[in-house]
Design an enzyme around this catalytic site. Sequence first.
Site, PDB file in Angstrom:
ATOM      1  N   ASP A  15      37.340  40.909  30.347  1.00  0.00           N
ATOM      2  CA  ASP A  15      38.233  40.527  31.432  1.00  0.00           C
ATOM      3  C   ASP A  15      38.428  39.019  31.366  1.00  0.00           C
ATOM      4  OD1 ASP A  15      39.524  41.107  34.201  1.00  0.00           O
ATOM      5  OD2 ASP A  15      38.118  39.478  34.614  1.00  0.00           O
ATOM      6  N   GLU A  17      39.940  35.655  33.684  1.00  0.00           N
ATOM      7  CA  GLU A  17      40.483  35.077  34.903  1.00  0.00           C
ATOM      8  C   GLU A  17      41.366  33.912  34.492  1.00  0.00           C
ATOM      9  OE1 GLU A  17      40.214  36.360  37.856  1.00  0.00           O
ATOM     10  OE2 GLU A  17      38.843  37.934  37.187  1.00  0.00           O
ATOM     11  N   HIS A 162      36.292  39.290  41.470  1.00  0.00           N
ATOM     12  CA  HIS A 162      37.318  38.628  40.655  1.00  0.00           C
ATOM     13  C   HIS A 162      36.708  37.557  39.763  1.00  0.00           C
ATOM     14  CE1 HIS A 162      40.835  40.646  42.301  1.00  0.00           C
ATOM     15  NE2 HIS A 162      40.256  40.538  43.490  1.00  0.00           N
ATOM     16  N   ASP A 167      33.470  41.829  37.003  1.00  0.00           N
ATOM     17  CA  ASP A 167      34.553  42.813  36.987  1.00  0.00           C
ATOM     18  C   ASP A 167      34.403  43.821  35.859  1.00  0.00           C
ATOM     19  OD1 ASP A 167      35.565  41.564  39.166  1.00  0.00           O
ATOM     20  OD2 ASP A 167      37.434  40.889  38.241  1.00  0.00           O
TER      21      ASP A 167
END
Length: 510
Positions: A15, A17, A162, A167
């Site tokens: 993941d 961000e 988040h 996540d």
Amino acid sequence: MVSRSEDRFEIAFFDVETTVPTRPGQGFTILEFGSILVCPRKLVELESYSTLVRPADLSSISSLSVRCNGITRDAVISSPTFQEIADTVYDILHGRIWAGHNILRFDCARIREAFAHIGRPAPEPKGTIDSLALLTQRFGRRAGNMKMATLATYFGLGQQTHRSLDDVRMNLEVLKYCATVLFLESSLPDIFTENSWVSPNATTRSRSDGKSSAEKRGQMNMNTSSSIKHEDAQVSSFTNQRTGENHPIASLRTQNAEVSNLVESITAQPDPFDMGPLSIEVQKELNQPDTTMVEVPVTETPNSSSPAAASENCNSSVGFLQPDEVFIPSICASLAPLYRGSQRIKLLHKDVTLQLCCRHMKLRFGINTKFFDHAGRPRLNIVADASPNLCEVLDACDGIAQKLSVDSGSNSEWRPVVIRKEGYYNYPTVRLHIQTAVCGDIAIYATEIYQKEPSGTEQRLVFTKIDASELSTLFKQGSFMDAFFSLDPYDYQQSAGIRLVAKKLIIHSN
């Protein structure tokens, strides 16, 4: 995480961000990368890696970006740049199966952009598992909008932070819970289907997403651990993991598989825990030849280019109606079985499936490659001007289908099929979707595409593989075409409406 052999069996859940663009032309910048390597036999975490990333321009971290993920400028000031972690990220991802939530449309693109920005080739996956597409197809809409925060709330896993590493771990746990439910339902299908505790069409509303403040985690954690929810699970050695035994999700990687129009095209009812169809691998096309296009002449009658002959062929041969031939009071909607007790709306005209053909439609916009299907290919669509007669028919279909949708208990937001924007109400448009399908090992266009010469001769265009750039040279803004399309109602991720699916497109040559 270091490469141990060419046989990279682990699934890389990852993941990113990012910053949030606040002005036109501003792209996304990675602020954090997190990944775990998961054993596909035991679904346990083998290794993890996470780091904050310092962008070249700290001003790109706006207040909006901070509200989304809590990562501030101070948090990343001492973190490495993406160029400094590129070798590690490449080694984690390259040659492995990639997994994540909505990665096909977001995370994969951000990784490729980041590598392109530093002038290096991006890692390539052995296969890709997008849990958003996977769970929407297999688990249904019982968990509402299928966002990670909503799924976590549904299963009582807590709030989404988040943050990348949190996540991906939550993503793995959500997949385990969903797989367990599907396994139980497949074990007693009669009981769980007839007395389902949640209707396949039901929606749930999640609590607002939890957001944590940024932590100074610039260090790169490289630790071997068990899964966050299975602290007592024993992790086998890498040597044992590489045995030739079959493992529970070895069939997740399905070569050259594609799902087009996810919800709308599901007609079969497979075993809900047959793990083979659960993931849709991105087709590796690096060794495929360049797209070539050949023309195949279509045999026509001498009068086929005349308007009368065209109208007759449109209606009698293939069952498509022109808008002025539709008797609006004869339009109705009915529910047809779809998947595991769910239903879809079907539009009828005089008890026959309603399909339309429109001659000489003007293209407002050409090929749009903004959206992707669940094999990572562009979801192709075009926008054309809609005549008053067409708008009248489609508006009527909208009203009829929407009423049935509401009466059936749907809470989804209905999106009108005719696009009317402020200031352009007198110039309505419609979006036509170009279908794709898999033929053997090759993805092809399911929509028939023809080119019509000024003489009236129509030639079918045959493509060896899908290439959006090739199509964009054909579907140019301002050009004209004849369109034959179906009206397919959908209800997907709390959005509902009617999708116009092109069955046949005839492009007029200048």
